[in-house]
Design an enzyme around this catalytic site. Structure first.
Site, PDB file in Angstrom:
ATOM      1  N   TYR A  80       0.827  -1.208   0.000  1.00 14.78           N
ATOM      2  CA  TYR A  80       0.000   0.000   0.000  1.00 14.78           C
ATOM      3  C   TYR A  80       0.862   1.259   0.000  1.00 14.78           C
ATOM      4  CZ  TYR A  80      -3.727   3.246   1.281  1.00 14.78           C
ATOM      5  OH  TYR A  80      -4.633   4.282   1.292  1.00 14.78           O
ATOM      6  N   PHE A 132     -10.045  20.040 -24.459  1.00 19.09           N
ATOM      7  CA  PHE A 132     -10.481  18.657 -24.490  1.00 19.09           C
ATOM      8  C   PHE A 132     -11.716  18.572 -23.602  1.00 19.09           C
ATOM      9  CE2 PHE A 132     -10.267  14.137 -23.105  1.00 19.09           C
ATOM     10  CZ  PHE A 132     -10.538  13.596 -24.342  1.00 19.09           C
ATOM     11  N   THR A 133     -12.601  17.621 -23.892  1.00 16.19           N
ATOM     12  CA  THR A 133     -13.911  17.595 -23.241  1.00 16.19           C
ATOM     13  C   THR A 133     -13.825  17.567 -21.720  1.00 16.19           C
ATOM     14  OG1 THR A 133     -13.894  15.214 -23.631  1.00 16.19           O
ATOM     15  CG2 THR A 133     -15.135  16.571 -25.190  1.00 16.19           C
ATOM     16  N   ASP A 223      -0.317  19.252 -21.268  1.00 10.91           N
ATOM     17  CA  ASP A 223      -0.996  17.961 -21.306  1.00 10.91           C
ATOM     18  C   ASP A 223      -0.217  17.073 -22.274  1.00 10.91           C
ATOM     19  OD1 ASP A 223      -2.599  15.749 -21.727  1.00 10.91           O
ATOM     20  OD2 ASP A 223      -4.459  16.878 -21.970  1.00 10.91           O
ATOM     21  N   LYS A 266      -2.791   6.669 -22.861  1.00 11.78           N
ATOM     22  CA  LYS A 266      -2.241   7.077 -24.142  1.00 11.78           C
ATOM     23  C   LYS A 266      -0.715   7.066 -24.095  1.00 11.78           C
ATOM     24  CE  LYS A 266      -6.223  10.017 -25.280  1.00 11.78           C
ATOM     25  NZ  LYS A 266      -6.733   9.180 -26.389  1.00 11.78           N
ATOM     26  N   ARG A 389     -16.617  13.508 -32.855  1.00  9.44           N
ATOM     27  CA  ARG A 389     -15.907  14.630 -32.248  1.00  9.44           C
ATOM     28  C   ARG A 389     -16.432  15.906 -32.905  1.00  9.44           C
ATOM     29  NH1 ARG A 389     -13.239  13.277 -27.541  1.00  9.44           N
ATOM     30  NH2 ARG A 389     -15.493  13.406 -27.364  1.00  9.44           N
ATOM     31  N   PHE A 455     -22.041  13.061 -24.635  1.00  6.69           N
ATOM     32  CA  PHE A 455     -21.600  12.156 -25.695  1.00  6.69           C
ATOM     33  C   PHE A 455     -21.211  10.793 -25.145  1.00  6.69           C
ATOM     34  CE2 PHE A 455     -17.727  14.158 -24.169  1.00  6.69           C
ATOM     35  CZ  PHE A 455     -16.787  13.137 -24.196  1.00  6.69           C
TER      36      PHE A 455
END
Length: 482
Positions: A80, A132-133, A223, A266, A389, A455
């Site tokens: 942990y 970005f969303t 990002d 990603k 998109r 979406f």
């Protein structure tokens, strides 16, 4: 990343890996595909994967791991607190990005939550090259607003501009002059701008943004979720980077930034994420939110096995052969579609091939969600699952009005090292058929519309019987073929 020419003159991407583990796919017939998309409310997010032949919805969490990543998962230190597994990740991130302070999180949007909670205040503004969303949703949730200041050329669907993701630095200066530096929460630059076709940001532009931030005392947040593709484009498209190694380019990017966060779904081909922070005081403000929302500071909501895979994956991201595979497959698909006259975003970017639904379905009004309709039609025609998109990915204003998106795109993501060239050729063939029969496709309307991130789980219905007509034409052209 050596160039390989075929004696035949054909130009095709050459995989620099071999396939040793396979997963069986199924291709339902077109009647079953119509039933599946109807049950999913014409939202490709709600399709069951058993009904999908090629899953090109996203590259998040579905990239193929390498043999070394899978092997690393077997040596994980499952504790942990104080895990040696986490120490290996921390060491790798410091080595790559050169930042001392590291915070783990279970995925990229968890990083966005922490960054936004700490840095965004009511009435503050976050300038960025493009939103970005989930990024925008977190900023708005914390009382801030987003200002998109991408260069005008970034919104040109057909172009030979190599870095369409660049920020308009003059617009940033005007924004600071108009609102004052004190209202700017931070400046965000997104590598490989997701919503405009995975278009890269140049190193020169990032340097200009850094200089503007220094002039006004602003924090620069990067990002890096799509950084792997962006690194490939820097290496191949920007003269100043041509003779640099991928590690050297990465460090040049990192040295310009105050905060770097990423989704490991990603970057690194695992599941998780992290925030790298240069300033200790800012790190201390963020640190308390990790055990509150994620987990302890040495696992942050990630499985230790995923952490081991991520550590190896980040190292492999510094390999030119690894980061070139996705962009080369994408470029092949874009070039083949473009050669057939099918409207796609050019030049080819990272992440995936992006079809321009505004031109593909120029007869479908934008308020009828042309990109969503095209994604639905493509699934019916092929079993290929893409992602809308466009306007459907936005949300309504508080007064109920609906802002129309700058672009209506269907993104066909290219997960790393997943598809074969014959599968990509199949997708191209079915898109070509759909292009020839595009007048059969109609629009969609919401029948169940969530208020936030609609979406993901909203449901829509066709405005006419166009789907049945599409199925009938498919049978007339293909007979009993799948």
């Amino acid at each position: 990343m050596p160039g390989v020419r075929f004696f035949s003159g054909e130009t095709v991407p050459l995989e620099m890996h071999k396939v040793r583990v396979v997963q069986k796919l199924t291709l339902p017939d077109i009647e079953a595909r119509l039933a599946a998309i109807t049950a999913a409310g014409n939202n490709t997010f709600l399709l069951q994967n058993r009904d999908v032949f090629m899953d090109m919805l996203t590259d998040s969490g579905v990239n193929a791991m390498s043999d070394r990543q899978v092997a690393a998962m077997m040596v994980a230190d499952d504790s942990y607190a104080g895990s040696a597994t986490y120490t290996r990740l921390e060491t790798r991130l410091r080595e790559i990005f050169g930042m001392e302070f590291i915070l783990p999180a279970h995925q990229g949007r968890a990083c966005e939550n922490i960054v936004s909670q700490v840095m965004v205040t009511p009435g503050s503004i976050v300038p960025m090259n493009y939103h970005f969303t989930t990024t925008k949703a977190h900023i708005v949730l914390n009382g801030g607003s987003v200002e998109e200041i991408i260069h005008a050329r970034g919104l040109e669907v057909t172009s030979d501009e190599p870095f369409k993701g660049d920020m308009d630095v003059a617009a940033l200066e005007r924004l600071v002059t108009e609102h004052g530096a004190e209202r700017i929460a931070f400046v965000r630059v997104e590598a490989g701008t997701n919503l405009i076709g995975g278009q890269p940001v140049s190193l020169a532009n990032l340097q200009e943004v850094r200089a503007a931030c220094d002039r006004h005392g602003l924090t620069l947040v990067y990002d890096a979720s799509l950084m792997a593709d962006n690194l490939y484009f820097l290496k191949t498209r920007e003269a100043a980077c041509r003779d640099l190694s991928i590690r050297e380019i990465t460090r040049k990017i990192a040295d310009l930034c105050d905060v770097i966060y990423f989704s490991a779904r990603k970057l690194g081909c695992a599941r998780g994420g992290a925030i790298c922070v240069r300033d200790e005081a800012l790190y201390n403000r963020m640190r308390g939110l990790v055990p509150l929302y994620e987990g302890f500071l040495t696992y942050g909501g990630m499985s230790v096995r995923e952490i081991e895979a991520l550590t190896v994956g980040l190292g492999e991201t510094m390999d030119e052969d690894m980061i070139s595979q996705g962009p080369q497959f994408i470029a092949y698909m874009v070039d083949e579609l473009d050669r057939r006259g099918i409207p796609v975003i050019t030049p080819a970017g990272g992440l995936g091939c992006h079809i321009d639904a505004m031109r593909f379905l120029d007869h479908v009004p934008q308020p009828q969600y042309s990109a969503g309709a095209l994604a639905s039609a493509l699934y019916i025609a092929s079993g290929v699952r893409g992602m809308e998109r466009g306007t459907m990915s936005e949300q309504r204003a508080p007064d109920g009005t609906e802002p129309l998106a700058n672009m209506e795109l269907v993104r066909l993501a290219m997960p790393r090292r997943v598809f074969t060239l014959s599968q990509v050729k199949y997708a191209i063939d079915r898109i070509d058929w759909l292009w020839q029969n595009r007048r059969l496709v109609g629009g969609l309307t919401f029948v169940e519309e969530p208020e936030i991130l609609r979406f993901f789980y909203g449901r829509l219905a066709p405005v006419s019987d166009w789907q049945q007509k599409l199925v009938a034409k498919f049978r007339a052209d293909f007979g009993d073929s799948l």
